[in-house]
Design a protein around this motif. Structure first.
Motif, PDB file in Angstrom:
ATOM      1  N   LEU A   1       0.749  -1.266  -0.247  1.00  0.00           N
ATOM      2  CA  LEU A   1       0.050  -0.082  -0.032  1.00  0.00           C
ATOM      3  C   LEU A   1       0.998   1.297  -0.149  1.00  0.00           C
ATOM      4  O   LEU A   1       0.586   2.335  -0.702  1.00  0.00           O
ATOM      5  N   PHE A   2       1.994   1.268   0.975  1.00  0.00           N
ATOM      6  CA  PHE A   2       2.903   2.405   0.851  1.00  0.00           C
ATOM      7  C   PHE A   2       3.459   2.442  -0.397  1.00  0.00           C
ATOM      8  O   PHE A   2       3.716   3.665  -1.044  1.00  0.00           O
ATOM      9  N   GLY A   3       3.866   1.396  -0.932  1.00  0.00           N
ATOM     10  CA  GLY A   3       4.571   1.421  -2.211  1.00  0.00           C
ATOM     11  C   GLY A   3       3.681   1.900  -3.505  1.00  0.00           C
ATOM     12  O   GLY A   3       4.421   2.622  -4.181  1.00  0.00           O
TER      13      GLY A   3
ATOM     14  N   ILE B   1       6.879 -15.104   8.160  1.00  0.00           N
ATOM     15  CA  ILE B   1       8.277 -15.016   7.623  1.00  0.00           C
ATOM     16  C   ILE B   1       8.509 -15.079   6.182  1.00  0.00           C
ATOM     17  O   ILE B   1       9.040 -14.577   5.378  1.00  0.00           O
ATOM     18  N   ALA B   2       7.386 -16.082   5.809  1.00  0.00           N
ATOM     19  CA  ALA B   2       7.487 -16.164   4.313  1.00  0.00           C
ATOM     20  C   ALA B   2       6.830 -15.223   3.717  1.00  0.00           C
ATOM     21  O   ALA B   2       7.184 -14.768   2.322  1.00  0.00           O
ATOM     22  N   SER B   3       5.868 -14.386   4.155  1.00  0.00           N
ATOM     23  CA  SER B   3       5.312 -13.279   3.331  1.00  0.00           C
ATOM     24  C   SER B   3       6.023 -12.236   3.400  1.00  0.00           C
ATOM     25  O   SER B   3       6.184 -11.267   2.375  1.00  0.00           O
ATOM     26  N   THR B   4       7.171 -12.169   4.246  1.00  0.00           N
ATOM     27  CA  THR B   4       8.212 -10.859   4.476  1.00  0.00           C
ATOM     28  C   THR B   4       9.284 -11.241   3.400  1.00  0.00           C
ATOM     29  O   THR B   4       9.556 -10.196   2.779  1.00  0.00           O
ATOM     30  N   MET B   5       9.716 -12.496   3.487  1.00  0.00           N
ATOM     31  CA  MET B   5      10.759 -12.851   2.472  1.00  0.00           C
ATOM     32  C   MET B   5      10.065 -12.487   0.910  1.00  0.00           C
ATOM     33  O   MET B   5      11.012 -11.861   0.069  1.00  0.00           O
ATOM     34  N   LEU B   6       8.910 -13.168   0.532  1.00  0.00           N
ATOM     35  CA  LEU B   6       8.437 -12.681  -0.666  1.00  0.00           C
ATOM     36  C   LEU B   6       7.911 -11.297  -1.059  1.00  0.00           C
ATOM     37  O   LEU B   6       8.213 -10.716  -2.284  1.00  0.00           O
ATOM     38  N   THR B   7       7.533 -10.728   0.059  1.00  0.00           N
ATOM     39  CA  THR B   7       7.569  -9.128  -0.305  1.00  0.00           C
ATOM     40  C   THR B   7       8.731  -8.438  -0.538  1.00  0.00           C
ATOM     41  O   THR B   7       8.852  -7.392  -1.428  1.00  0.00           O
ATOM     42  N   MET B   8       9.770  -8.633   0.145  1.00  0.00           N
ATOM     43  CA  MET B   8      11.186  -8.142  -0.109  1.00  0.00           C
ATOM     44  C   MET B   8      11.487  -8.400  -1.423  1.00  0.00           C
ATOM     45  O   MET B   8      11.941  -7.701  -2.048  1.00  0.00           O
ATOM     46  N   LEU B   9      11.600  -9.569  -1.829  1.00  0.00           N
ATOM     47  CA  LEU B   9      11.902 -10.093  -3.213  1.00  0.00           C
ATOM     48  C   LEU B   9      11.016  -9.502  -4.322  1.00  0.00           C
ATOM     49  O   LEU B   9      11.539  -8.890  -5.398  1.00  0.00           O
ATOM     50  N   PHE B  10       9.666  -9.706  -4.357  1.00  0.00           N
ATOM     51  CA  PHE B  10       8.877  -9.391  -5.398  1.00  0.00           C
ATOM     52  C   PHE B  10       8.198  -8.020  -5.391  1.00  0.00           C
ATOM     53  O   PHE B  10       7.641  -7.680  -6.296  1.00  0.00           O
ATOM     54  N   THR B  11       8.173  -7.384  -4.230  1.00  0.00           N
ATOM     55  CA  THR B  11       7.380  -6.088  -4.107  1.00  0.00           C
ATOM     56  C   THR B  11       8.244  -5.123  -3.610  1.00  0.00           C
ATOM     57  O   THR B  11       8.238  -3.925  -4.434  1.00  0.00           O
ATOM     58  N   ILE B  12       9.214  -5.041  -2.604  1.00  0.00           N
ATOM     59  CA  ILE B  12       9.906  -3.902  -2.264  1.00  0.00           C
ATOM     60  C   ILE B  12      11.071  -3.517  -3.401  1.00  0.00           C
ATOM     61  O   ILE B  12      11.247  -2.713  -3.787  1.00  0.00           O
ATOM     62  N   MET B  13      11.589  -4.595  -3.880  1.00  0.00           N
ATOM     63  CA  MET B  13      12.836  -4.488  -4.874  1.00  0.00           C
ATOM     64  C   MET B  13      12.193  -3.887  -6.231  1.00  0.00           C
ATOM     65  O   MET B  13      12.817  -2.738  -6.392  1.00  0.00           O
ATOM     66  N   PRO B  14      11.141  -4.308  -6.631  1.00  0.00           N
ATOM     67  CA  PRO B  14      10.553  -3.537  -7.962  1.00  0.00           C
ATOM     68  C   PRO B  14      10.336  -2.227  -7.924  1.00  0.00           C
ATOM     69  O   PRO B  14      10.523  -1.185  -8.576  1.00  0.00           O
ATOM     70  N   ILE B  15       9.651  -1.962  -6.435  1.00  0.00           N
ATOM     71  CA  ILE B  15       9.125  -0.676  -6.114  1.00  0.00           C
ATOM     72  C   ILE B  15      10.459   0.321  -5.888  1.00  0.00           C
ATOM     73  O   ILE B  15      10.448   1.215  -6.299  1.00  0.00           O
ATOM     74  N   ALA B  16      11.419  -0.277  -5.265  1.00  0.00           N
ATOM     75  CA  ALA B  16      12.636   0.418  -5.019  1.00  0.00           C
ATOM     76  C   ALA B  16      13.196   0.775  -6.430  1.00  0.00           C
ATOM     77  O   ALA B  16      13.828   2.070  -6.456  1.00  0.00           O
ATOM     78  N   ILE B  17      13.200   0.023  -7.422  1.00  0.00           N
ATOM     79  CA  ILE B  17      13.928   0.429  -8.551  1.00  0.00           C
ATOM     80  C   ILE B  17      13.123   1.385  -9.424  1.00  0.00           C
ATOM     81  O   ILE B  17      13.634   2.265 -10.088  1.00  0.00           O
ATOM     82  N   LEU B  18      11.712   1.159  -9.444  1.00  0.00           N
ATOM     83  CA  LEU B  18      10.996   2.198  -9.910  1.00  0.00           C
ATOM     84  C   LEU B  18      11.108   3.319  -9.459  1.00  0.00           C
ATOM     85  O   LEU B  18      11.039   4.756  -9.942  1.00  0.00           O
ATOM     86  N   HIS B  19      11.216   3.471  -7.907  1.00  0.00           N
ATOM     87  CA  HIS B  19      11.297   4.820  -7.291  1.00  0.00           C
ATOM     88  C   HIS B  19      12.592   5.521  -7.689  1.00  0.00           C
ATOM     89  O   HIS B  19      12.614   6.667  -7.992  1.00  0.00           O
ATOM     90  N   ALA B  20      13.692   4.748  -7.872  1.00  0.00           N
ATOM     91  CA  ALA B  20      14.904   5.333  -8.072  1.00  0.00           C
ATOM     92  C   ALA B  20      14.971   5.972  -9.629  1.00  0.00           C
ATOM     93  O   ALA B  20      15.479   6.966  -9.876  1.00  0.00           O
ATOM     94  N   LEU B  21      14.302   5.275 -10.467  1.00  0.00           N
ATOM     95  CA  LEU B  21      14.089   5.807 -11.789  1.00  0.00           C
ATOM     96  C   LEU B  21      13.311   7.100 -11.996  1.00  0.00           C
ATOM     97  O   LEU B  21      13.599   7.783 -12.678  1.00  0.00           O
ATOM     98  N   LEU B  22      12.018   7.137 -11.206  1.00  0.00           N
ATOM     99  CA  LEU B  22      11.159   8.260 -11.220  1.00  0.00           C
ATOM    100  C   LEU B  22      11.870   9.440 -10.559  1.00  0.00           C
ATOM    101  O   LEU B  22      11.492  10.411 -10.840  1.00  0.00           O
ATOM    102  N   ARG B  23      12.830   9.102  -9.271  1.00  0.00           N
ATOM    103  CA  ARG B  23      13.019  10.184  -8.577  1.00  0.00           C
ATOM    104  C   ARG B  23      14.412  10.638  -9.021  1.00  0.00           C
ATOM    105  O   ARG B  23      14.934  11.673  -8.671  1.00  0.00           O
TER     106      ARG B  23
END
Length: 463
Positions: free
Chosen positions: A51-53, A441-463
């Motif tokens: 949601l925050f992403g 734990i499983a939700s946190t790992m998958l969130t970091m891999l498939f949610t946080i990392m793509p959002i961080a990449i898009l954030h770096a490109l847009l900002r």
């Protein structure tokens, strides 16, 4: 005159029975409320990265047009000290971060709860402007007699007489409405042919007791609480399934568009969250990941696991607890009926008759707990919201009812049954205690891999 013999210490005053069941029901309800709050908080925290992403990326896109706050950078600044050394973070700061992170998820659940409550309020059982059935026939003696008996019991309970409607159904009855001023008693037409005048008075007293004790509004809240987790689980689990993707889109559209058809569809989904009635008999797709699955992959961690967690805990903990609390309210309505009639035999013989009859009445399983006895439709809950008829008869016998032909259980269960139930509860508690941390734990790992990392990449490109 077949006097009831004195039962000594086994005899229970109906005033004491009402007070005892009311205390037990509210204690169980309090425990369920705490469990509901904890589960909602955990699910909200699991949904927070997504949601925050999404909100941060929207602000990043808008920043290309005009200056906007950098939400993701602010969230990262708050999260960094907690990840680096959580023991050094003051408790007040940690609690503030948890509340801030869970706010969007809690808001989402409140919106779903509002949609479910709105659908229930606008259903025929709670909306007095809709035509649910027909009024009692003035030319039918038994229908007029039941309506008059309800009015007599309402006078005894000091509440307005409810509206009475007759529908095509089994030997059962239900009380619905928002409050005592808008109450409606729904009577299955088959019921009137099976009971006599005394049994009619007992059933009418039970229905009036449920109205006077505000069981209808509590029942609506019960259906809403279970419905929130049922809908979130059904939506999240089916969203990533090829065969159920169309059904999940239909459910999302029904949650967003407040039409009569969409509200009826939402009510139809308030059942076992892991059962999808729209699932085809055979899969129409292969097991290969398509573009839709890759596109929805960021939802796997926060959405799928949070929904599965909600359905799992709701099915194993919340639903049994709420069912247990509702059983106490059924006992309380029986005791209040004895208080109104001063005659427990009418209700006890009526329960004996209905235990061998077809009791199907309401089409929606979400409203079955409003009936006098359990309808024959499947409700999808581990523990029934209705006590066994034998136990209800045993409680009425303690208040002076004559013994019925049905075998009544003893007040103390055999040792082997108590050991078996205790063992099952221990196994269930251990299963929940082990699976919950693993799911988080499983939700946190998958969130970091498939949610946080793509959002961080898009954030770096847009900002």
């Amino acid at each position: 005159m077949d006097w009831q013999p004195w039962q000594g210490t086994e005899r229970e005053d109906f005033f004491n029975a009402v007070a005892r069941h009311r205390r037990t029901a509210w204690r169980i309800t309090l425990v369920c409320g705490v469990a509901y709050a904890v589960l909602a908080l955990v699910m909200s925290l699991l949904l927070a990265p997504l949601l925050f992403g999404v909100a941060g990326l929207v602000l990043d896109i808008l920043s290309l047009l005009f200056p906007t706050p950098d939400l993701l950078a602010y969230a990262g600044k708050l999260l960094s000290p907690i990840v680096d050394d959580p023991r050094a973070v003051p408790l007040a700061d940690l609690l503030s971060f948890i509340l801030l992170a869970s706010a969007p998820g809690l808001l989402l659940m409140l919106m779903v709860a509002w949609v479910v409550s709105r659908a229930i309020r606008h259903s025929a059982l709670f909306d007095t402007t809709q035509q649910l059935g027909r009024p009692p026939d003035p030319l039918s003696l038994v229908e007029r007699q039941f309506a008059n008996t309800l009015e007599e019991m309402a006078v005894a309970a000091l509440i307005p007489a409810p509206k009475v409607v007759i529908i095509e159904g089994g030997a059962n009855a239900a009380a619905s409405g928002m409050d005592a001023q808008q109450a409606t008693v729904v009577i299955g037409q088959s019921l009137l042919a099976l009971i006599n005048r005394a049994q009619m008075q007992g059933i009418a007293a039970h229905l009036i007791a449920a109205i006077a004790d505000n069981d209808m509004k509590i029942g609506m809240r019960t259906a809403s609480v279970l419905g929130v987790f049922a809908l979130l689980t059904r939506l999240s689990v089916s969203l990533l399934d090829k065969d159920s993707f169309a059904a999940s889109r239909h459910l999302m559209r029904a949650l967003c568009v407040p039409t009569a058809a969409s509200q009826a569809f939402v009510l139809a989904q308030l059942s076992d969250p892991f059962i999808d009635a729209s699932l085809p008999a055979a899969s129409q797709y292969d097991n290969k990941l398509g573009w839709r699955e890759w596109l929805l992959m960021p939802l796997m961690g926060p959405v799928w696991f949070s929904g599965f967690l909600g359905g799992f805990v709701s099915t194993l903990i919340l639903s049994p607890g709420i069912a247990w609390a509702w059983q106490q309210r059924k006992y309380m309505a029986d005791a209040t009926a004895v208080r109104l009639t001063r005659e427990p035999d009418g209700l006890s013989t009526a329960l004996s008759v209905l235990s061998h009859a077809n009791t199907s009445l309401l089409s929606g399983a979400w409203a079955s707990h409003l009936c006098v006895v359990a309808p024959q439709q499947t409700t999808g809950m581990i523990i029934s919201v209705f006590p066994a008829v034998e136990r209800r008869l045993a409680a009425l016998v303690r208040m002076g009812a004559s013994h019925q032909p049905m075998a009544t259980p003893s007040s103390v269960s055999p040792l082997w049954i108590r050991l078996l139930v205790g063992g099952l509860l221990v196994v269930m508690a251990g299963l929940v205690a082990v699976l919950l941390p693993l799911l988080v734990i499983a939700s946190t790992m998958l969130t970091m891999l498939f949610t946080i990392m793509p959002i961080a990449i898009l954030h770096a490109l847009l900002r």
